[in-house]
Scaffold this motif. Structure first.
Motif, PDB file in Angstrom:
ATOM      1  N   LYS A   8       0.818  -1.224   0.000  1.00 51.80           N
ATOM      2  CA  LYS A   8       0.000   0.000   0.000  1.00 51.80           C
ATOM      3  C   LYS A   8       0.854   1.278   0.000  1.00 51.80           C
ATOM      4  N   GLY A   9       2.136   1.141   0.382  1.00 53.28           N
ATOM      5  CA  GLY A   9       2.963   2.341   0.497  1.00 53.28           C
ATOM      6  C   GLY A   9       4.400   2.127   0.057  1.00 53.28           C
ATOM      7  N   PHE A  10       5.027   3.207  -0.374  1.00 58.31           N
ATOM      8  CA  PHE A  10       6.430   3.183  -0.791  1.00 58.31           C
ATOM      9  C   PHE A  10       7.214   4.207   0.028  1.00 58.31           C
ATOM     10  N   ILE A  11       8.343   3.764   0.553  1.00 57.48           N
ATOM     11  CA  ILE A  11       9.194   4.619   1.379  1.00 57.48           C
ATOM     12  C   ILE A  11      10.511   4.826   0.633  1.00 57.48           C
ATOM     13  N   PHE A  12      10.782   6.073   0.283  1.00 56.92           N
ATOM     14  CA  PHE A  12      11.922   6.377  -0.595  1.00 56.92           C
ATOM     15  C   PHE A  12      13.096   7.013   0.132  1.00 56.92           C
ATOM     16  N   ASP A  13      14.280   6.484  -0.138  1.00 56.99           N
ATOM     17  CA  ASP A  13      15.500   7.225   0.148  1.00 56.99           C
ATOM     18  C   ASP A  13      15.588   8.303  -0.946  1.00 56.99           C
ATOM     19  N   LEU A 118       9.003  10.086   2.240  1.00 58.39           N
ATOM     20  CA  LEU A 118      10.447  10.212   2.055  1.00 58.39           C
ATOM     21  C   LEU A 118      11.154   9.823   3.351  1.00 58.39           C
ATOM     22  N   ALA A 119      12.198   9.012   3.230  1.00 62.30           N
ATOM     23  CA  ALA A 119      12.975   8.591   4.403  1.00 62.30           C
ATOM     24  C   ALA A 119      14.451   8.836   4.110  1.00 62.30           C
ATOM     25  N   SER A 120      14.833  10.097   4.176  1.00 60.79           N
ATOM     26  CA  SER A 120      16.223  10.470   3.894  1.00 60.79           C
ATOM     27  C   SER A 120      16.899  10.931   5.172  1.00 60.79           C
ATOM     28  N   ALA A 121      18.171  10.552   5.327  1.00 61.45           N
ATOM     29  CA  ALA A 121      18.944  10.999   6.487  1.00 61.45           C
ATOM     30  C   ALA A 121      19.332  12.467   6.349  1.00 61.45           C
ATOM     31  N   SER A 122      19.091  13.037   5.158  1.00 60.51           N
ATOM     32  CA  SER A 122      19.498  14.416   4.898  1.00 60.51           C
ATOM     33  C   SER A 122      18.449  15.411   5.376  1.00 60.51           C
ATOM     34  N   LYS A 123      18.885  16.366   6.196  1.00 63.06           N
ATOM     35  CA  LYS A 123      17.980  17.414   6.670  1.00 63.06           C
ATOM     36  C   LYS A 123      17.617  18.373   5.532  1.00 63.06           C
ATOM     37  N   ASN A 124      18.356  18.310   4.436  1.00 61.35           N
ATOM     38  CA  ASN A 124      18.100  19.194   3.290  1.00 61.35           C
ATOM     39  C   ASN A 124      17.160  18.574   2.268  1.00 61.35           C
ATOM     40  N   ALA A 125      16.632  17.382   2.562  1.00 63.59           N
ATOM     41  CA  ALA A 125      15.794  16.673   1.595  1.00 63.59           C
ATOM     42  C   ALA A 125      14.605  17.500   1.095  1.00 63.59           C
ATOM     43  N   PRO A 126      13.867  18.222   1.977  1.00 61.63           N
ATOM     44  CA  PRO A 126      12.735  19.016   1.475  1.00 61.63           C
ATOM     45  C   PRO A 126      13.169  20.080   0.461  1.00 61.63           C
ATOM     46  N   PHE A 138       5.255  13.927  -2.379  1.00 63.07           N
ATOM     47  CA  PHE A 138       5.553  13.490  -1.013  1.00 63.07           C
ATOM     48  C   PHE A 138       4.853  14.386   0.009  1.00 63.07           C
ATOM     49  N   GLN A 139       3.660  13.952   0.409  1.00 67.05           N
ATOM     50  CA  GLN A 139       2.920  14.706   1.418  1.00 67.05           C
ATOM     51  C   GLN A 139       3.587  14.541   2.791  1.00 67.05           C
ATOM     52  N   LYS A 140       4.328  13.451   2.936  1.00 72.73           N
ATOM     53  CA  LYS A 140       4.939  13.150   4.234  1.00 72.73           C
ATOM     54  C   LYS A 140       6.421  12.825   4.072  1.00 72.73           C
ATOM     55  N   ALA A 141       7.190  13.185   5.098  1.00 73.54           N
ATOM     56  CA  ALA A 141       8.622  12.856   5.128  1.00 73.54           C
ATOM     57  C   ALA A 141       9.039  12.621   6.569  1.00 73.54           C
ATOM     58  N   VAL A 142       9.888  11.629   6.774  1.00 70.27           N
ATOM     59  CA  VAL A 142      10.443  11.395   8.111  1.00 70.27           C
ATOM     60  C   VAL A 142      11.394  12.554   8.408  1.00 70.27           C
ATOM     61  N   LYS A 162       4.922   4.112   9.903  1.00 73.42           N
ATOM     62  CA  LYS A 162       4.018   4.716  10.904  1.00 73.42           C
ATOM     63  C   LYS A 162       3.372   5.991  10.367  1.00 73.42           C
ATOM     64  N   LEU A 163       4.169   6.815   9.678  1.00 70.63           N
ATOM     65  CA  LEU A 163       3.630   8.063   9.107  1.00 70.63           C
ATOM     66  C   LEU A 163       2.507   7.782   8.109  1.00 70.63           C
ATOM     67  N   LEU A 164       2.589   6.633   7.440  1.00 70.43           N
ATOM     68  CA  LEU A 164       1.569   6.261   6.462  1.00 70.43           C
ATOM     69  C   LEU A 164       0.433   5.464   7.107  1.00 70.43           C
ATOM     70  N   ASN A 165       0.556   5.200   8.421  1.00 74.35           N
ATOM     71  CA  ASN A 165      -0.426   4.360   9.130  1.00 74.35           C
ATOM     72  C   ASN A 165      -0.558   2.972   8.490  1.00 74.35           C
ATOM     73  N   LEU A 166       0.588   2.424   8.104  1.00 75.43           N
ATOM     74  CA  LEU A 166       0.602   1.097   7.481  1.00 75.43           C
ATOM     75  C   LEU A 166       1.448   0.134   8.298  1.00 75.43           C
ATOM     76  N   ASN A 167       1.151  -1.164   8.153  1.00 78.26           N
ATOM     77  CA  ASN A 167       2.034  -2.184   8.723  1.00 78.26           C
ATOM     78  C   ASN A 167       3.287  -2.242   7.870  1.00 78.26           C
ATOM     79  N   PRO A 168       4.448  -2.564   8.466  1.00 80.90           N
ATOM     80  CA  PRO A 168       5.675  -2.696   7.677  1.00 80.90           C
ATOM     81  C   PRO A 168       5.500  -3.636   6.478  1.00 80.90           C
ATOM     82  N   ALA A 169       4.739  -4.717   6.649  1.00 85.46           N
ATOM     83  CA  ALA A 169       4.541  -5.695   5.572  1.00 85.46           C
ATOM     84  C   ALA A 169       3.815  -5.098   4.361  1.00 85.46           C
ATOM     85  N   GLN A 170       3.155  -3.949   4.562  1.00 88.19           N
ATOM     86  CA  GLN A 170       2.432  -3.299   3.455  1.00 88.19           C
ATOM     87  C   GLN A 170       3.315  -2.287   2.717  1.00 88.19           C
ATOM     88  N   CYS A 171       4.582  -2.194   3.132  1.00 89.77           N
ATOM     89  CA  CYS A 171       5.464  -1.153   2.582  1.00 89.77           C
ATOM     90  C   CYS A 171       6.648  -1.728   1.811  1.00 89.77           C
TER      91      CYS A 171
END
Length: 224
Positions: A8-13, A118-126, A138-142, A162-171
């Motif tokens: 149901k969801g995709f988490i991108f570096d 978005l799941a980037s370690a970079s604080k400059n990602a936005p 990307f409405q949401k970013a870690v 968690k931000l997507l309100n999904l189980n890990p298995a759905q991502c």
């Protein structure tokens, strides 16, 4: 392995997946390495991929046996200088810096109703997303500032689910670095590695480059 229909969801570096800011990071870190008198190598550059700013600085200093020569304040100053170097390069980015096939893939995901984060370690990602013209996908970013652990710890990808309100298995998590793949797997999500299959051997699915990143290819890989 999870069924494709369950996703149901995709988490991108970001770096190396959506755009290649790795080259900018390398340039900015190399300027710092030169400044502190540490010999730069390709291996050192590769070791910094997916690693946060302060940990990257420690790796550079350790590489030159200089980790004890700087105070905490001096290290923060060096890391800040690196970031300023990097931001100057980022300001010049345009949609031309998006990796091949990514815009079509994001549009396809959106039209099929998948949630994206978005799941980037970079604080400059936005800022990078804004320069690329991809913010709307990307409405949401870690927020990396809220994380206690860097990759390969699973925290950033677990937080994405968690931000997507999904189980890990759905991502599905998409990464180009071995530390990132380890992070996705530890979060119990399906991992897609973009790049050298030998380096990313632990990925559930492997694509040589971003042009292969399509829903059809992912479905095929998960069904076979």
């Amino acid at each position: 392995m999870t069924e494709f229909e369950d996703i149901k969801g995709f988490i991108f570096d970001l770096d190396g997946v959506i755009t290649d800011t790795a080259a900018f990071h390398t340039l900015a870190w190399r300027q710092i390495a030169d400044e502190v008198g540490v010999q730069w190598t390709v291996q050192l550059g590769d070791a910094l991929k997916g690693i946060n700013r302060m940990d990257s600085l420690e790796l550079i200093l350790k590489h030159g046996n200089k980790e004890t020569l700087f105070t905490g304040a001096e290290k923060i100053s060096l890391a800040t200088r690196k970031n300023n170097n990097y931001l100057m390069l980022v300001q010049q980015m345009t949609p031309a810096n998006i990796l091949p096939g990514i815009t079509d893939f994001l549009a396809d995901l959106q039209s099929h109703g998948y949630q994206l984060v978005l799941a980037s370690a970079s604080k400059n990602a936005p800022l990078v997303l804004e320069k690329l013209g991809l913010s709307s996908f990307f409405q949401k970013a870690v927020n990396p500032a809220t994380l206690k652990h860097g990759k390969p710890n699973p925290e950033i990808f677990s937080r994405g689910a968690k931000l997507l309100n999904l189980n890990p298995a759905q991502c599905i998590g998409v990464e180009d670095a071995a530390a990132g793949i380890e992070s996705i797997n530890a979060a119990n999500e399906t991992s897609i590695g973009i790049g050298n299959p030998k380096v990313l051997a632990d990925a559930n699915i492997n694509f040589d480059d971003t042009t292969q990143l399509t829903l059809d290819n992912i479905k095929f890989s998960m069904d076979h």
